[in-house]
Design an enzyme around this catalytic site. Structure first.
Site, PDB file in Angstrom:
ATOM      1  N   GLY A   1      -8.958  18.737  22.604  1.00 49.22           N
ATOM      2  CA  GLY A   1      -7.895  18.220  22.261  1.00 49.22           C
ATOM      3  C   GLY A   1      -7.247  17.592  23.275  1.00 49.22           C
ATOM      4  O   GLY A   1      -7.742  17.239  24.345  1.00 49.22           O
ATOM      5  N   ASN A   2      -5.851  17.292  23.170  1.00 51.44           N
ATOM      6  CA  ASN A   2      -5.060  16.737  24.368  1.00 51.44           C
ATOM      7  C   ASN A   2      -3.697  17.072  24.251  1.00 51.44           C
ATOM      8  O   ASN A   2      -3.168  17.520  23.069  1.00 51.44           O
ATOM      9  CB  ASN A   2      -5.205  15.164  24.441  1.00 51.44           C
ATOM     10  CG  ASN A   2      -5.008  14.348  23.172  1.00 51.44           C
ATOM     11  OD1 ASN A   2      -3.622  14.426  22.995  1.00 51.44           O
ATOM     12  ND2 ASN A   2      -5.697  13.518  22.603  1.00 51.44           N
ATOM     13  N   HIS A   3      -2.656  16.772  25.058  1.00 53.25           N
ATOM     14  CA  HIS A   3      -1.291  17.159  25.099  1.00 53.25           C
ATOM     15  C   HIS A   3      -0.394  16.361  24.175  1.00 53.25           C
ATOM     16  O   HIS A   3       0.839  16.551  24.179  1.00 53.25           O
ATOM     17  CB  HIS A   3      -0.709  17.297  26.539  1.00 53.25           C
ATOM     18  CG  HIS A   3      -1.604  18.417  27.274  1.00 53.25           C
ATOM     19  ND1 HIS A   3      -1.375  19.675  27.059  1.00 53.25           N
ATOM     20  CD2 HIS A   3      -2.364  18.447  28.328  1.00 53.25           C
ATOM     21  CE1 HIS A   3      -2.200  20.324  27.806  1.00 53.25           C
ATOM     22  NE2 HIS A   3      -2.553  19.623  28.602  1.00 53.25           N
TER      23      HIS A   3
ATOM     24  N   ALA B   1      -3.025   9.526  20.331  1.00 51.36           N
ATOM     25  CA  ALA B   1      -3.943   9.818  21.361  1.00 51.36           C
ATOM     26  C   ALA B   1      -5.292  10.377  20.640  1.00 51.36           C
ATOM     27  O   ALA B   1      -5.375  11.527  20.604  1.00 51.36           O
ATOM     28  CB  ALA B   1      -3.245  10.832  22.127  1.00 51.36           C
TER      29      ALA B   1
END
Ligand code: CTP
Length: 401
Positions: A209-211, A277
């Protein structure tokens, strides 16, 4: 949107009276001042306390609060105070009274003293709704210039399936907003917004995943809705709530799921704002079972995810607009402009990571808007809601007139 509008909500005797509580809450949330009138029938289903708490105003159901006090509630003052009266739910009995002017209650006295527009949301059992008398009475209200928010089909309190369920409070609020907000710049437009991260599964318990917090995308969705647009918000996993009833939220996990949702809805949209994102790569295979630890080092074969923005850029029709985001760390303007051109976007929002307080997870952001033809505008560090306002103002300018 409804700031400063004075609205009377008349609640009549129907099980749907419980939904009127949410309607009052939404109207207040939108800035309206609300006064509630309950019929005797409504009092069988709901209590005045619920409505006085939500509306922050006294609730009336009779001409006198207390028979011995000698103080009466002036129905004329109340009626003339209002910019709109909404009757929701409208029972078959009160409908008949309104159609025939049978002024036998405080509610009817208020209704008959109004000079403002009236909106009614009928609620009754299927056969009552289908009865000729109901059709005639509704026709009569329409001939008075009242707006009828048609009931929905579905399961009714009796257990029957059919037409008669009161329109949802969100639908009623949309009608109220349409009435008062005809001049909103994005009125009648449908905008797709993507937000948040995507999660790409590795095995049943792990993902990449990402932030991204989704805050920017959600702020944009709220601002677009505030300016009159209907919004479909396709979001990856986030800890956020969309408030505005004009927003339809579609929850997804992976880039593939986000892609399918976007491809499905974009053809009926006027614009898309790609604030998500999206992972650029996903594991080539998702393991069926949890992957066990093995050697000291481990590598995972990855494959590209679909580029959603680029796909929408290819599908885009002449009347549609596409807005993207770029988060860059070097050669910012050059890279962002390249992305905009490659993906056939009409504008790109450059997010700078160079400034403290801008980027992932923060409540503030610093952006530069870039348009084809080397046109650009740089903005200062602002709360994400204010940034959303700047972006939506630019989107309004992009829309064909
Ligand atoms: N985007 C998308 N689908 C993807 C990747 C990106 O819709 N699979 C959208 C983003 O939401 C954003 C824009 O494309 O609006 C640019 O995203 P970004 O990841 O910065 O662009 P990439 O083309 O993936 O470039 P980079 O090589 O910098 O990752």
């Amino acid at each position: 949107m409804l700031h400063g509008k004075k609205i009377i909500v008349g609640v009549t005797g129907s099980i749907a009276a419980y939904k009127a509580a949410y309607l009052v809450r939404l109207l207040v949330q939108y800035g309206a001042e609300v006064k509630v009138v309950l019929t005797k029938g409504a009092l069988e289903f709901v209590t005045p306390l619920t409505f006085s708490t939500l509306s922050k105003n006294p609730v009336h159901s009779d001409f006198t609060e207390n028979k011995d006090s000698g103080v009466w509630v002036n129905h004329v003052d109340m009626a003339l105070w209002a910019d709109m009266m909404i009757v929701a739910p409208l029972s078959a009995n009160t409908l008949s009274k309104m159609a025939h002017g049978q002024c036998d209650s405080f509610f009817m006295a208020v209704y008959m003293s109004t000079r403002c527009p009236i909106m009614v949301a009928p609620a009754m059992d299927h056969d009552m709704f289908m009865h000729g008398a109901t059709a005639e009475n509704l026709q009569k209200l329409k001939s008075f210039g009242h707006t009828v928010v048609a009931p929905n089909e579905g399961e009714l309190a009796s257990g029957l399936i059919g037409k008669g369920r009161m329109a949802e409070p969100e639908q009623i609020v949309l009608c109220v907003r349409d009435y008062f907000g005809g001049k909103q710049p994005l009125h009648g437009k449908h905008v797709l917004v993507t937000a948040g991260p995507t999660y790409e599964s590795i095995d049943p318990v792990r993902f990449i995943g990402n932030h991204s917090s989704g805050k920017m995308g959600f702020a944009l969705a709220e601002e677009l809705a505030r300016q009159g647009a209907r919004v479909t918000l396709v979001t990856g996993p986030v800890q956020l709530r969309a408030i505005d009833p004009m927003i339809t939220r579609v929850d997804v996990q992976s880039a593939d799921q986000m892609n399918s949702a976007c491809l499905q809805v974009f053809p009926i949209c006027d614009a898309a704002v790609m604030a998500a994102a999206v992972a650029d790569y996903k594991p080539q295979q998702i393991a069926d079972q949890k992957i066990k630890k093995g050697e000291q080092t481990w590598s995972l074969a990855m494959t590209k995810t679909p580029d959603i923005a680029a796909a929408l850029g290819k599908m885009k029709q002449a009347h549609q607009r596409l807005v993207g985001f770029a988060l860059e760390t070097e050669h910012e303007v050059e890279h962002a402009t390249g992305k905009m051109e490659r993906k056939n976007m009409d504008m790109i929002v450059l997010n700078s990571l160079q400034h403290e307080g801008a980027g992932f997870g923060t409540d503030t952001n610093k952006i530069t808007l870039i348009w084809p033809g080397n046109k650009m505008e740089e903005f200062g560090l602002k709360p994400k809601s204010a940034v959303a306002h700047d972006i939506v103002t630019a989107i309004v300018d992009l829309m064909p007139s």
